[in-house]
Design a protein around this motif. Structure first.
Motif, PDB file in Angstrom:
ATOM      1  N   PHE A   1     -23.251  19.805 -24.381  1.00 52.04           N
ATOM      2  CA  PHE A   1     -22.557  20.992 -24.568  1.00 52.04           C
ATOM      3  C   PHE A   1     -21.131  21.441 -23.946  1.00 52.04           C
ATOM      4  CE2 PHE A   1     -26.951  20.993 -26.223  1.00 52.04           C
ATOM      5  CZ  PHE A   1     -26.894  21.144 -27.375  1.00 52.04           C
ATOM      6  N   GLY A   2     -20.770  20.647 -23.269  1.00 48.45           N
ATOM      7  CA  GLY A   2     -19.599  20.963 -22.445  1.00 48.45           C
ATOM      8  C   GLY A   2     -19.675  21.530 -21.131  1.00 48.45           C
ATOM      9  N   ILE A   3     -21.103  21.757 -20.860  1.00 49.27           N
ATOM     10  CA  ILE A   3     -21.515  22.533 -19.412  1.00 49.27           C
ATOM     11  C   ILE A   3     -21.142  21.521 -18.318  1.00 49.27           C
ATOM     12  CG2 ILE A   3     -23.215  23.600 -18.282  1.00 49.27           C
ATOM     13  CD1 ILE A   3     -24.291  24.656 -20.711  1.00 49.27           C
ATOM     14  N   PRO A   4     -20.537  21.751 -17.255  1.00 50.67           N
ATOM     15  CA  PRO A   4     -20.195  20.770 -16.112  1.00 50.67           C
ATOM     16  C   PRO A   4     -21.491  20.624 -15.468  1.00 50.67           C
ATOM     17  CG  PRO A   4     -19.178  22.935 -15.658  1.00 50.67           C
ATOM     18  CD  PRO A   4     -19.669  23.025 -17.023  1.00 50.67           C
ATOM     19  N   VAL A   5     -21.454  19.340 -15.035  1.00 49.05           N
ATOM     20  CA  VAL A   5     -22.756  18.975 -14.052  1.00 49.05           C
ATOM     21  C   VAL A   5     -22.128  18.442 -12.880  1.00 49.05           C
ATOM     22  CG1 VAL A   5     -24.514  17.004 -13.686  1.00 49.05           C
ATOM     23  CG2 VAL A   5     -23.927  17.836 -16.153  1.00 49.05           C
ATOM     24  N   ALA A   6     -22.496  18.935 -11.705  1.00 49.69           N
ATOM     25  CA  ALA A   6     -21.979  18.799 -10.430  1.00 49.69           C
ATOM     26  C   ALA A   6     -23.067  19.040  -9.204  1.00 49.69           C
ATOM     27  CB  ALA A   6     -20.924  20.042 -10.023  1.00 49.69           C
ATOM     28  N   ALA A   7     -22.416  18.551  -8.173  1.00 50.50           N
ATOM     29  CA  ALA A   7     -23.605  18.287  -7.085  1.00 50.50           C
ATOM     30  C   ALA A   7     -23.669  19.908  -6.729  1.00 50.50           C
ATOM     31  CB  ALA A   7     -23.007  17.685  -5.876  1.00 50.50           C
ATOM     32  N   LYS A   8     -25.326  20.287  -6.209  1.00 51.58           N
ATOM     33  CA  LYS A   8     -25.468  21.450  -5.948  1.00 51.58           C
ATOM     34  C   LYS A   8     -26.163  22.005  -4.539  1.00 51.58           C
ATOM     35  CE  LYS A   8     -26.495  23.170 -10.956  1.00 51.58           C
ATOM     36  NZ  LYS A   8     -26.169  22.189 -11.534  1.00 51.58           N
ATOM     37  N   THR A   9     -26.361  20.723  -4.032  1.00 46.17           N
ATOM     38  CA  THR A   9     -26.783  20.595  -2.595  1.00 46.17           C
ATOM     39  C   THR A   9     -26.029  19.704  -1.729  1.00 46.17           C
ATOM     40  OG1 THR A   9     -28.395  18.902  -3.010  1.00 46.17           O
ATOM     41  CG2 THR A   9     -29.080  21.051  -3.663  1.00 46.17           C
ATOM     42  N   PRO A  10     -26.194  20.034  -0.514  1.00 44.85           N
ATOM     43  CA  PRO A  10     -25.442  18.805   0.515  1.00 44.85           C
ATOM     44  C   PRO A  10     -25.965  17.486   0.253  1.00 44.85           C
ATOM     45  CG  PRO A  10     -26.068  20.959   1.736  1.00 44.85           C
ATOM     46  CD  PRO A  10     -26.820  20.983   0.711  1.00 44.85           C
ATOM     47  N   ALA A  11     -27.003  17.206  -0.034  1.00 44.01           N
ATOM     48  CA  ALA A  11     -27.535  15.819  -0.284  1.00 44.01           C
ATOM     49  C   ALA A  11     -26.966  15.423  -1.526  1.00 44.01           C
ATOM     50  CB  ALA A  11     -29.008  15.617  -0.349  1.00 44.01           C
ATOM     51  N   GLN A  12     -26.967  15.948  -2.626  1.00 44.07           N
ATOM     52  CA  GLN A  12     -26.415  15.773  -4.036  1.00 44.07           C
ATOM     53  C   GLN A  12     -24.914  15.379  -3.743  1.00 44.07           C
ATOM     54  OE1 GLN A  12     -27.094  18.218  -7.342  1.00 44.07           O
ATOM     55  NE2 GLN A  12     -29.394  17.996  -7.285  1.00 44.07           N
ATOM     56  N   ALA A  13     -24.275  16.271  -2.828  1.00 47.26           N
ATOM     57  CA  ALA A  13     -23.026  15.959  -2.473  1.00 47.26           C
ATOM     58  C   ALA A  13     -22.811  14.550  -1.748  1.00 47.26           C
ATOM     59  CB  ALA A  13     -22.044  17.105  -1.941  1.00 47.26           C
ATOM     60  N   LYS A  14     -23.593  14.403  -0.951  1.00 46.20           N
ATOM     61  CA  LYS A  14     -23.598  13.139  -0.103  1.00 46.20           C
ATOM     62  C   LYS A  14     -23.739  11.938  -0.803  1.00 46.20           C
ATOM     63  CE  LYS A  14     -25.563  11.256   4.014  1.00 46.20           C
ATOM     64  NZ  LYS A  14     -26.573  11.199   5.096  1.00 46.20           N
TER      65      LYS A  14
ATOM     66  N   ALA B   1     -39.909  15.056  -5.388  1.00 44.71           N
ATOM     67  CA  ALA B   1     -39.565  15.151  -6.725  1.00 44.71           C
ATOM     68  C   ALA B   1     -38.906  16.574  -6.714  1.00 44.71           C
ATOM     69  CB  ALA B   1     -40.620  15.219  -7.624  1.00 44.71           C
ATOM     70  N   GLY B   2     -37.793  16.862  -7.828  1.00 44.41           N
ATOM     71  CA  GLY B   2     -37.273  18.215  -8.070  1.00 44.41           C
ATOM     72  C   GLY B   2     -35.780  18.421  -7.294  1.00 44.41           C
ATOM     73  N   THR B   3     -35.352  17.069  -6.517  1.00 38.62           N
ATOM     74  CA  THR B   3     -34.118  17.263  -5.783  1.00 38.62           C
ATOM     75  C   THR B   3     -33.102  16.769  -6.647  1.00 38.62           C
ATOM     76  OG1 THR B   3     -34.646  15.188  -4.993  1.00 38.62           O
ATOM     77  CG2 THR B   3     -35.393  17.112  -3.567  1.00 38.62           C
ATOM     78  N   GLY B   4     -33.335  16.484  -8.020  1.00 38.48           N
ATOM     79  CA  GLY B   4     -32.327  15.935  -8.892  1.00 38.48           C
ATOM     80  C   GLY B   4     -31.911  14.742  -8.504  1.00 38.48           C
ATOM     81  N   LYS B   5     -32.298  13.790  -8.039  1.00 36.34           N
ATOM     82  CA  LYS B   5     -31.850  12.545  -7.725  1.00 36.34           C
ATOM     83  C   LYS B   5     -31.743  11.733  -8.775  1.00 36.34           C
ATOM     84  CE  LYS B   5     -35.516  11.002  -5.414  1.00 36.34           C
ATOM     85  NZ  LYS B   5     -36.423  12.192  -5.946  1.00 36.34           N
TER      86      LYS B   5
ATOM     87  N   GLY C   1     -21.546  -1.236   2.903  1.00 37.10           N
ATOM     88  CA  GLY C   1     -21.219  -1.294   1.369  1.00 37.10           C
ATOM     89  C   GLY C   1     -22.654  -0.872   0.753  1.00 37.10           C
ATOM     90  N   ILE C   2     -23.589  -0.751   1.738  1.00 42.40           N
ATOM     91  CA  ILE C   2     -24.899  -0.066   1.478  1.00 42.40           C
ATOM     92  C   ILE C   2     -25.161   1.184   2.003  1.00 42.40           C
ATOM     93  CG2 ILE C   2     -27.526  -0.518   1.255  1.00 42.40           C
ATOM     94  CD1 ILE C   2     -27.234  -3.303   1.288  1.00 42.40           C
ATOM     95  N   ALA C   3     -25.773   2.383   1.432  1.00 39.89           N
ATOM     96  CA  ALA C   3     -25.599   3.719   1.801  1.00 39.89           C
ATOM     97  C   ALA C   3     -26.858   4.218   1.547  1.00 39.89           C
ATOM     98  CB  ALA C   3     -24.585   4.725   1.328  1.00 39.89           C
ATOM     99  N   GLN C   4     -27.315   5.119   2.604  1.00 40.88           N
ATOM    100  CA  GLN C   4     -28.749   5.635   2.424  1.00 40.88           C
ATOM    101  C   GLN C   4     -28.613   7.331   2.514  1.00 40.88           C
ATOM    102  OE1 GLN C   4     -31.996   4.328   5.125  1.00 40.88           O
ATOM    103  NE2 GLN C   4     -31.149   1.906   4.653  1.00 40.88           N
ATOM    104  N   VAL C   5     -28.947   7.892   1.409  1.00 44.11           N
ATOM    105  CA  VAL C   5     -29.382   9.294   1.177  1.00 44.11           C
ATOM    106  C   VAL C   5     -30.535   9.840   1.346  1.00 44.11           C
ATOM    107  CG1 VAL C   5     -28.360  11.427   0.001  1.00 44.11           C
ATOM    108  CG2 VAL C   5     -26.930   9.214   0.016  1.00 44.11           C
ATOM    109  N   GLU C   6     -30.746  10.724   2.105  1.00 47.48           N
ATOM    110  CA  GLU C   6     -32.192  11.330   2.193  1.00 47.48           C
ATOM    111  C   GLU C   6     -32.133  12.771   1.395  1.00 47.48           C
ATOM    112  OE1 GLU C   6     -36.214  11.032   4.899  1.00 47.48           O
ATOM    113  OE2 GLU C   6     -34.323   9.933   5.419  1.00 47.48           O
ATOM    114  N   PHE C   7     -33.090  12.886   0.893  1.00 48.84           N
ATOM    115  CA  PHE C   7     -33.233  14.453   0.302  1.00 48.84           C
ATOM    116  C   PHE C   7     -34.422  14.812   0.825  1.00 48.84           C
ATOM    117  CE2 PHE C   7     -30.559  12.401  -2.691  1.00 48.84           C
ATOM    118  CZ  PHE C   7     -29.769  13.512  -3.588  1.00 48.84           C
ATOM    119  N   THR C   8     -34.419  16.280   1.024  1.00 49.29           N
ATOM    120  CA  THR C   8     -35.636  16.962   1.715  1.00 49.29           C
ATOM    121  C   THR C   8     -36.249  18.177   0.878  1.00 49.29           C
ATOM    122  OG1 THR C   8     -34.503  18.353   2.987  1.00 49.29           O
ATOM    123  CG2 THR C   8     -34.636  16.281   3.974  1.00 49.29           C
ATOM    124  N   ALA C   9     -37.277  18.727   1.223  1.00 47.32           N
ATOM    125  CA  ALA C   9     -37.979  19.873   0.566  1.00 47.32           C
ATOM    126  C   ALA C   9     -36.895  21.169   0.218  1.00 47.32           C
ATOM    127  CB  ALA C   9     -39.002  20.207   1.058  1.00 47.32           C
ATOM    128  N   THR C  10     -35.982  21.220   1.212  1.00 49.55           N
ATOM    129  CA  THR C  10     -34.968  22.145   1.149  1.00 49.55           C
ATOM    130  C   THR C  10     -33.674  21.787  -0.202  1.00 49.55           C
ATOM    131  OG1 THR C  10     -33.368  20.943   2.712  1.00 49.55           O
ATOM    132  CG2 THR C  10     -35.093  22.677   3.589  1.00 49.55           C
TER     133      THR C  10
END
Length: 316
Positions: A103-116, A133-137, A285-294
């Protein structure tokens, strides 16, 4: 008194966009801190404290366009398409859209972990994204994959999940292959349906540009110029994870997502996700991103529930 902004829209489109009992307008008021007055011709929008006028006008434009195309959206659908509200949003997070949804609505990172995670995809070919679950991964990973396909950076997307409950054989389940695996792949299909128009998604699937499959069907394949996502990776065994990682061909990327607190493997089996993240740590070439409850972007109570469980587990 805050100055009103007049928004032009016909009475017929206004009736469609507003939703039943103007529930869509009430949602937009809550989301963007505005007051929408609809009695006069068009709409008059009054900014309140912390109002985001630019966003509410952009969303109204997209909803009006959707209504013209015959799409009638409920408040619940609009709420889901807008994505979760984020408390204490970090203004340092870049708001550059990864992609725009159907519908044209932008999807962007919303938390520091998502941006990472977004940044990690730019400079790495294999990315592990671990967290609750629920962190948007998964949705973010699918968004990055679709964006890569739309920009012709990848020739195909392969979305994979282990079907642990079906023993990965799937043989005893009724129906054809598509019917057998549908329950396990539904969350990925839901993400695709939010990002791509129905007809476009169908064309991609029929052309083989988007493939959604259980992990067992990856054996023996090499995926070139592909963007691959392995979801629910905590439910892979060590051998399954090794098999998946070695499917990666030239000019391909893979995002592996999972929650190591929700392993459904049999007693004594080690999660392939935990094992891989441990032995592959530090490889270029291999990265690890950790999401938390925050980073949780669901109901605010979900974050509190996860923190309570984490505290309980740490005391054992």
């Amino acid at each position: 008194m805050s100055e009103l902004t007049h928004y032009s829209i016909t009475d017929n489109l206004k009736r469609i966009v507003s939703g039943e009992n103007e529930t869509v307008f009430r949602l937009l008021e809550s989301r963007f801190c505005v007051e929408i007055q609809s009695r006069l011709p068009g709409l008059n929008i009054k900014p309140l404290k912390n109002a985001d006028m630019k966003s509410v006008l952009a969303v109204l434009d997209q909803l009006k366009m959707a209504a013209r195309n015959g799409d009638v959206l409920t408040a619940n659908q609009v709420d889901r398409l807008l994505g979760p509200q984020v408390e204490n949003f970090d203004e340092s997070i870049p708001d550059t859209p990864i992609i725009r949804n159907r519908f044209g609505i932008p999807v962007a990172a919303k938390t520091p972990a998502q941006a990472k995670l977004v940044k990690a995809v730019e400079t790495n070919d294999i990315i592990f994204a671990k967290g609750p679950a629920g962190t948007g991964k998964t949705f973010l990973a699918v968004s990055l994959a679709v964006a890569s396909l739309e920009r012709h950076e990848a020739e195909r997307i392969c979305l994979v999940r282990p079907a642990v409950e079906a023993g990965e054989s799937l043989g005893f389940l009724p129906g054809d292959l598509k019917e057998k695996i549908a329950p396990y792949l539904r969350p990925i299909h839901d993400s695709l349906s939010e990002l791509l128009p129905t007809e476009k998604l169908k064309r991609y699937e029929e052309a083989g540009a988007i493939e959604v499959a259980p992990l067992a069907y990856m054996r023996g394949r090499t995926l070139k110029r592909a963007f691959i996502i392995l979801d629910e990776a905590q439910n892979t065994t060590i051998s399954q994870m090794k098999m998946f990682l070695t499917r990666l061909g030239p000019h391909s990327k893979a995002i592996i997502t999972g929650d190591t607190s929700q392993v459904d493997l049999g007693k004594g089996q080690v999660s392939g996700l935990q094992h891989a993240m441990k032995i592959l740590k530090g490889i270029k070439g291999i990265a690890q991103v950790e999401f938390t409850a925050t980073d949780v972007l669901r109901h605010h109570l979900v974050k509190d529930i996860l923190l309570a469980y984490e505290q309980k587990d740490s005391k054992k």
